[in-house]
Structure formats: C-alpha cells, structure tokens
Motif scaffolding. Structure first.
Motif, mmCIF file in Angstrom:
data_model
loop_
_atom_site.group_PDB
_atom_site.id
_atom_site.type_symbol
_atom_site.label_atom_id
_atom_site.label_comp_id
_atom_site.label_asym_id
_atom_site.label_seq_id
_atom_site.Cartn_x
_atom_site.Cartn_y
_atom_site.Cartn_z
ATOM 1 N N ALA A 139 0.794 -1.332 -0.059
ATOM 2 C CA ALA A 139 -0.091 -0.101 0.090
ATOM 3 C C ALA A 139 0.913 1.232 -0.170
ATOM 4 N N VAL A 140 0.259 2.226 -0.415
ATOM 5 C CA VAL A 140 1.046 3.784 -0.555
ATOM 6 C C VAL A 140 1.131 4.149 0.887
ATOM 7 N N ARG A 141 2.157 4.704 1.396
ATOM 8 C CA ARG A 141 2.242 5.089 2.614
ATOM 9 C C ARG A 141 2.279 6.945 2.649
ATOM 10 N N ASP A 142 3.208 7.241 1.734
ATOM 11 C CA ASP A 142 3.638 8.816 1.618
ATOM 12 C C ASP A 142 3.378 8.948 0.016
ATOM 13 N N VAL A 143 2.451 9.927 -0.271
ATOM 14 C CA VAL A 143 2.251 10.192 -1.486
ATOM 15 C C VAL A 143 3.541 11.258 -1.884
ATOM 16 N N PRO A 144 3.646 11.353 -3.369
ATOM 17 C CA PRO A 144 4.906 12.098 -3.957
ATOM 18 C C PRO A 144 4.408 13.570 -3.656
ATOM 19 N N GLU A 145 5.477 14.270 -4.072
ATOM 20 C CA GLU A 145 5.260 15.612 -3.970
ATOM 21 C C GLU A 145 4.329 16.334 -4.927
ATOM 22 N N ASN A 163 -2.628 14.086 -8.620
ATOM 23 C CA ASN A 163 -1.859 15.496 -8.935
ATOM 24 C C ASN A 163 -2.806 16.120 -9.982
ATOM 25 N N ALA A 164 -3.607 17.218 -9.521
ATOM 26 C CA ALA A 164 -4.494 17.657 -10.781
ATOM 27 C C ALA A 164 -3.640 18.420 -11.679
ATOM 28 N N GLU A 165 -2.536 19.233 -11.390
ATOM 29 C CA GLU A 165 -1.813 20.160 -12.107
ATOM 30 C C GLU A 165 -1.344 19.394 -13.087
ATOM 31 N N LYS A 166 -0.547 18.135 -12.772
ATOM 32 C CA LYS A 166 -0.154 17.409 -13.792
ATOM 33 C C LYS A 166 -1.179 16.237 -14.748
ATOM 34 N N ARG A 167 -2.274 16.291 -14.027
ATOM 35 C CA ARG A 167 -3.384 15.418 -14.558
ATOM 36 C C ARG A 167 -2.783 13.985 -14.434
ATOM 37 N N ILE A 168 -2.482 13.543 -13.166
ATOM 38 C CA ILE A 168 -2.246 12.072 -12.781
ATOM 39 C C ILE A 168 -2.753 12.007 -11.499
ATOM 40 N N TYR A 169 -3.627 10.592 -11.934
ATOM 41 C CA TYR A 169 -4.488 10.161 -11.093
ATOM 42 C C TYR A 169 -4.530 8.668 -10.844
ATOM 43 N N THR A 170 -4.399 8.183 -9.642
ATOM 44 C CA THR A 170 -4.261 6.545 -9.302
ATOM 45 C C THR A 170 -5.008 6.274 -8.242
ATOM 46 N N THR A 171 -5.600 5.004 -8.131
ATOM 47 C CA THR A 171 -6.418 4.200 -7.088
ATOM 48 C C THR A 171 -5.838 3.038 -6.791
ATOM 49 N N GLN A 172 -5.909 2.428 -5.693
ATOM 50 C CA GLN A 172 -5.276 1.202 -5.237
ATOM 51 C C GLN A 172 -6.348 0.237 -5.680
#
Length: 534
Positions: A139-145, A163-172
């Motif tokens: 599982a992800v513990r710390d999200v990237p900057e 990360n809405a600015e870079k349009r990167i979206y992820t789901t577990q």
C-alpha cells in the motif's frame, strides 16, 4: 501497423504490468466509445510520444513494487503532458517512481471494501462512501510531492491520490471490474472530464481498421484457416474474406460429430455469403472407424485432435502441390485464451492459469506464420464484431461447443445410432431454449448471459432405462439436459428454467426422438462439477 493508427485520432494506451484484468481495462474504455489498446509496461517515453496517445492507463499486476525484479515504468512518461490514470500496481509504481513510498502493512485487502472519498476529479458525481474492489497487500504510505490523498479505506490510507496540475490520478482499487460500484463512472470522469475526449469509436471503426491491418500484413501471400463453424473461427473467416477474399482458404473438417444441421449451415454461409476458397473435408467415416469401441474420454479427445490436424495439414500440403503455397495460418484465438495461458504478447508478465488450448502440433517440415486478429477481444466483443461483418445471427450466437464435439457428450463408445439420438435430442433442446432466451431478450431488451441460459445441450449416458409407451414397456436411453447461467465459463450455475419449458423439452424429446424415453435435468453448479460431462 498498430490497430490504433487508423482507429481514431484519439486513443488510450493501457500499460500492461501483467494484470489478469489488463485487457478488461481496454475493454471498459471501448465500452465508453473511446479507442484503446494494450502496450508493454516497459515501453519508452519516446515510443509513447510517437504514438500520440490522448491518455495513459497503468494496469495492475501480480508483482510487488519493492521487489528487485519489479516491472518499472519510464519516469519520463509522467513528463509527457499526457493524462495518466493508474490502478493497483499502477497506483503503487506511480508513487515510488515519483518519490512516494510503498509499504507492506500487517493486513492485506481482498474483495469488496468501503471507500471514503475526500474529493477529486475522479469521484465527481459519486457518493462519499462507495463499494470498491481491492486486491493488494502492498500500500502507498507517503504520496509524492504535488499529490493529495483523494480517498481511503479503513485499511488503506491512500486508496486514491491525484496531482491535478499534472493530470495524474491513481487508485489502489480496480475501477475496471464490475464489483466496483461506480467504476465505470470513475473511468468516464477521467476520459471525458479530465482528458476532454469524445465518444467517437465504434465497432464499425474496428471492422475498417482490422480489415486494413489484415490486408497489409498478408500482402499477396495466402492464408489458411481451420474453420470449425464456431463463433471465433467464423469471425476470422469473415474478416479474412473481407480483407483478402480468395487468398484465404477455409478448411472445414467435418468429423461427423457436429450438431444437427451445422455442417450444412457452415457450408452455405461460407460458399454463398463470403468470397473465400472453402474446402469441406468429409472425414466422417475415418473418424467413425478410429472411435469405434473407444470409451475413455481423454483417448477420444486425443484421437479426434490428432486426426483433425492430419486432415487439415493434408489439405495444406495439397495446396502447396497445386502451386498455392501458404504463408499464414489464421486462428480464432481470443483474449481469454491468451491470458489463461500466460502467453501474453504485451510483456509476458501475467501468471499462467492453464495451458493454452490452441497450441498446434505442426508436422516436420511444416510451419506457418500466425495471424490471430481476435487476441485482444472478449467473446461478446467477438460476437458484436461478427454481426458488423455480416455473419448471420445463428452463427454469431452459436452455443459454445467443444472441439471433440458430440463425442464427449456421448458417455461411452460413439456409434452411428447414439449420434443420431443425441443430435435429434440436442436439436430440440437448442430450439426450445433459443426461443426461451429470445423471449427474455424481448422482455428485458438485453442479452444478459447471467440471467438467461448461457450454454445448453443434451448428454447421452451409457445406460438404458425402463419406460412405458402406449401399452408396451420400453428399454431405451435417457437424455440428460444441461443448461447453465454464466458470464465467463469459469463458474456457472444451473439455469432456473420455468417448469413449462422443462416440460415441453421433455415431452418433445420422448415423442420425437426414437430411442429416448426419459429426460433428466442436471442441477449441479460449477464448481463442483464442470459444464461438460467429459
């Protein structure tokens, strides 16, 4: 040429990290009328740039991102300015690639889970609490900057991030599976709200694309196809006819073990409706001699399979003798065949479930290049493609049928009398349950294989039973009816048919099929039984 090159100016690339659901993601995108295709997970950013995708989706996968041999993604992918959506492994690899951390919690999460939504573009129009499908231990513990947490569960602190600015979206979790309550809405939000795509892809687009690809690959060479009359091989035959006409030779090996009327239907369709070189091999007598007295199911299968390829390659060699050398062998391999064998063409990362059933025993000195145009598609997509190619409904919606045919629905030795009894009984079963399914379709407006009959047929056991017909006792054969509901044949339940339907089938078989005097209904699910009897 890539299928996407002609399919649409916009396309979604699905990076394959070995997920059993990988192709399902591409399928869900196509369901929303956007073209998508699978690419290997180790594709470079430069290769992606050349393909000009409108969006990228990173699939799940069986590996741990912290393992030494874990599949990686080119970090430059995230700098292309193309929107990215990641699921499960795609969620975790995004986190570690961009500077976050993934850990191994004490408790994994498998199956349904309650997602607590905190916000974000993916979840627009969906409730704060919703059911999703999880399958993970890491599982992800710390999200990237630059990322924020968009959702969590009681076990997973970062069930979604963005990360809405870079349009990167992820789901577990896995939005692509139907167990995720609002999965298709989440995917729709990404495609249309984030990526601003249009619904501009259809099966007609696919027909044009696949026809051009088939024609370009073959060029002036010849193709041979083993045409069984089933859905998959028939669709390949129709596609080949459209693309290259009589450069394709369709070899129909009639082993005498097909259902009533099928050989005639296949010959009529592929001699009158499609412009291909059609060869009908009448091997009925040779098969009857080889199967005489054989009772062991696996021995039947071996005999039938071995003789089939002997018959098929005899035709191929004759074509060579006639000055028509064949370069390609076309097959109706569909996506479940590929994924279950682990024989992935998109990176080879999947775990093997079972041996690929389409492996071909080429004789010495014989080899062909393979064409498998359906290997990215599911069965219901193949049926839809068949309709778009002009195949008649009676072939497109044909029942799944084993290669050994009626030989494995006759328990014990196969002979002419038993075949005649089973063919006649099976024809009644199919006629009545075809009509039953059609009534359900008219009532509901959809062909739902989980609520109508998915597969149905008759079985002839190697016993006789006493009966009474008129004033006389009979000692004839019982017929076993098998009808199941399923979506993928991996599991199945017996169909809860109305009593009047069962009664009509029984009365018709006893009245119309010489040699039968009793009908039994198999009400065992899979598992513990299988759909077929042998």
């Amino acid at each position: 040429m890539s299928a996407s090159s002609q399919a649409s100016a916009q396309k979604v690339l699905v990076f394959d990290f070995g997920a059993q659901y990988g192709q399902l993601i591409a399928r869900r995108v196509r369901d929303l009328h956007v073209y998508s295709e699978i690419v290997p997970c180790d594709i470079t950013a430069e290769e992606v740039r050349e393909m000009s995708p409108s969006a990228i989706i990173l699939s799940g996968g069986p590996a741990s991102v912290n393992a030494e041999d874990a599949p990686l993604v080119d970090p430059a992918i995230y700098e292309l300015g193309v929107p990215v959506l990641g699921f499960c492994y795609g969620h975790q690899i995004t986190a570690v690639t961009l500077g976050g951390t993934v850990f191994h919690p004490e408790v994994g999460e498998y199956g349904p889970a309650t997602l607590h939504v905190e916000g974000g573009a993916l979840f627009e129009g969906t409730p704060t609490d919703q059911t999703v499908w999880m399958s993970h231990f890491d599982a992800v513990r710390d999200v990237p900057e630059g990322f924020t947490v968009a959702a969590s569960t009681d076990v997973c602190p970062v069930a979604a991030m963005e990360n809405a600015e870079k349009r990167i979206y992820t789901t577990q979790f896995h939005p692509e599976v139907k167990h995720t309550e609002f999965g298709q809405q989440i995917l729709s939000n990404f495609l249309f709200n984030v990526c601003k795509l249009e619904k501009n892809w259809s099966m007609d687009n696919l027909v044009e694309t696949m026809t051009a690809e088939f024609r370009e690959k073959v060029g002036e060479d010849r193709v041979i196809l083993a045409l069984s009359g089933g859905v998959d091989s028939s669709v390949v035959a129709a596609l080949g006819a459209r693309a290259i006409g009589k450069q394709m030779t369709c070899v129909f090996v009639n082993h005498g073990l097909l259902r009533k009327g099928e050989p005639e239907q296949v010959e009529e369709v592929f001699t009158k409706q499609f412009d291909v070189d059609f060869i009908h091999v009448h091997a009925e007598d040779r098969y009857a001699e080889l199967l005489a007295g054989v009772t062991e199911p696996e021995q039947k299968r071996r005999i039938i399979g071995t003789q089939f390829w002997k018959e098929f390659f005899a035709v191929a060699q004759q074509l060579e003798t006639d000055g028509k050398p064949v370069k390609y062998l076309a097959q109706g391999t569909i996506y479940p065949d590929i994924i279950e064998s682990g024989a992935r063409k998109t990176g080879g990362k999947a775990s093997t479930i079972k041996s690929h059933h389409n492996l071909i025993p080429f004789p010495d000195g014989v080899s062909f290049d393979l064409i498998e145009p359906l290997d990215h598609f599911f069965k219901d997509e193949v049926r839809e493609l068949g309709l778009a190619l002009g195949l008649p409904a009676h072939i497109v919606y044909r029942q799944p049928f084993p290669g050994p045919g009626l030989a494995i629905r006759i328990i014990g030795a196969v002979d002419k009398e038993k075949l005649e009894i089973l063919k006649n009984a099976d024809a009644i079963v199919r006629e009545e349950l075809d009509a039953y399914n059609e009534r359900l379709f008219e009532e509901t407006g959809e062909r739902n294989s989980e609520h109508s009959c998915w597969q149905y047929f008759a079985v002839l056991p190697d016993i006789k039973s006493v009966g009474v017909m008129g004033d006389e006792r009979t000692y004839l054969r019982p017929i076993i009816l098998r009808a199941v509901e399923s979506s993928d044949a991996m599991t199945a339940d017996w169909a809860k048919l109305p009593y009047e339907v069962l009664g009509k089938i029984s009365s018709r078989i006893v009245a119309e099929v010489p040699g039968a005097n009793r009908v039994c209904y198999d009400i065992t699910p899979k598992p513990p039984s299988t759909i077929e009897w042998e």
